[in-house]
Design a protein around this motif. Sequence first.
Motif, PDB file in Angstrom:
ATOM      1  N   GLU A 152      -7.013  12.816  -8.523  1.00 59.51           N
ATOM      2  CA  GLU A 152      -8.223  13.072  -9.318  1.00 59.51           C
ATOM      3  C   GLU A 152      -9.453  12.462  -8.645  1.00 59.51           C
ATOM      4  O   GLU A 152     -10.487  13.120  -8.517  1.00 59.51           O
ATOM      5  CB  GLU A 152      -8.070  12.517 -10.734  1.00 59.51           C
ATOM      6  N   ARG A 153      -9.333  11.227  -8.220  1.00 55.42           N
ATOM      7  CA  ARG A 153     -10.468  10.572  -7.558  1.00 55.42           C
ATOM      8  C   ARG A 153     -10.825  11.261  -6.252  1.00 55.42           C
ATOM      9  O   ARG A 153     -12.010  11.442  -5.935  1.00 55.42           O
ATOM     10  CB  ARG A 153     -10.152   9.100  -7.332  1.00 55.42           C
ATOM     11  N   LEU A 156     -12.684  14.523  -6.957  1.00 59.29           N
ATOM     12  CA  LEU A 156     -14.068  14.263  -7.347  1.00 59.29           C
ATOM     13  C   LEU A 156     -14.939  13.868  -6.150  1.00 59.29           C
ATOM     14  O   LEU A 156     -16.120  14.210  -6.099  1.00 59.29           O
ATOM     15  CB  LEU A 156     -14.125  13.173  -8.425  1.00 59.29           C
ATOM     16  N   GLU A 164     -17.509  19.489 -10.342  1.00 56.86           N
ATOM     17  CA  GLU A 164     -16.490  18.483 -10.652  1.00 56.86           C
ATOM     18  C   GLU A 164     -15.673  18.846 -11.888  1.00 56.86           C
ATOM     19  O   GLU A 164     -14.447  18.735 -11.873  1.00 56.86           O
ATOM     20  CB  GLU A 164     -17.128  17.095 -10.848  1.00 56.86           C
ATOM     21  N   GLU A 165     -16.330  19.270 -12.946  1.00 56.44           N
ATOM     22  CA  GLU A 165     -15.630  19.595 -14.191  1.00 56.44           C
ATOM     23  C   GLU A 165     -14.656  20.751 -13.990  1.00 56.44           C
ATOM     24  O   GLU A 165     -13.507  20.698 -14.436  1.00 56.44           O
ATOM     25  CB  GLU A 165     -16.632  19.930 -15.294  1.00 56.44           C
ATOM     26  N   ASN A 167     -13.249  21.733 -11.177  1.00 58.48           N
ATOM     27  CA  ASN A 167     -12.146  21.308 -10.312  1.00 58.48           C
ATOM     28  C   ASN A 167     -11.169  20.397 -11.031  1.00 58.48           C
ATOM     29  O   ASN A 167      -9.960  20.504 -10.832  1.00 58.48           O
ATOM     30  CB  ASN A 167     -12.701  20.670  -9.038  1.00 58.48           C
ATOM     31  N   LEU A 168     -11.646  19.500 -11.879  1.00 57.71           N
ATOM     32  CA  LEU A 168     -10.732  18.661 -12.663  1.00 57.71           C
ATOM     33  C   LEU A 168      -9.936  19.505 -13.645  1.00 57.71           C
ATOM     34  O   LEU A 168      -8.740  19.261 -13.862  1.00 57.71           O
ATOM     35  CB  LEU A 168     -11.487  17.560 -13.399  1.00 57.71           C
ATOM     36  N   LYS A 169     -10.574  20.500 -14.229  1.00 55.84           N
ATOM     37  CA  LYS A 169      -9.869  21.402 -15.138  1.00 55.84           C
ATOM     38  C   LYS A 169      -8.778  22.161 -14.385  1.00 55.84           C
ATOM     39  O   LYS A 169      -7.658  22.313 -14.876  1.00 55.84           O
ATOM     40  CB  LYS A 169     -10.869  22.375 -15.776  1.00 55.84           C
ATOM     41  N   LYS A 172      -5.885  19.691 -13.632  1.00 55.89           N
ATOM     42  CA  LYS A 172      -5.100  19.338 -14.814  1.00 55.89           C
ATOM     43  C   LYS A 172      -4.409  20.544 -15.440  1.00 55.89           C
ATOM     44  O   LYS A 172      -3.207  20.541 -15.640  1.00 55.89           O
ATOM     45  CB  LYS A 172      -5.992  18.643 -15.844  1.00 55.89           C
TER      46      LYS A 172
END
Length: 182
Positions: A152-153, A156, A164-165, A167-169, A172
């Motif tokens: 995750e880090r 980011l 960022e949002e 890619n994190l979605k 996950k």
Amino acid sequence: MRHEIRFSGYGGQGGIILSAVILGRAAALYDGKYAVQTQVYGPEARGGASMGGQVVIDDTPILYPPEVTEPDIYVIMSQQGGFEKYGIRAGEDAVMLIDADLVRSRPTCRYYEIPATSEAKGTLGREIVANIVMMGALVTATGGVVSREAIERAVLDSVPKGTEELNLKALKRGGFELGERA
């Protein structure tokens, strides 16, 4: 424990090299492991075979060889450019993640079918994050070649500002959840 990871797909697909960069960064900067990441740039035109990146991860210093010689983990994002050129020679003990939307062949090693492209296009609305979907699945399917927190880090740190949002979605939803079901 040493892991040799090879990423492949097709030229113009985007994200194959970035995947290797992200994984190497996660291991070295956030999990305290040793990592060597190499990028392979070839003459591939859009749609041609592309072995974009390789990563060696180890708990001890990587002295020799500092490159991938016998991959134990594969991330294959296309049939011709990925599986037929680079994945077909996978050893029986290897683990392979294949994009279920783009790879028709099935290897003889243990493998996981991840619908990365359809998840990226449909659920997430952006095909460009298919590689991030695969990164989450890679962490889960391998039992944590790097930690979830580290990946995750690293994501980011590596993606363009303003994405960022998304890619994190992708990491996950597409990755961790699909990897857990695989």
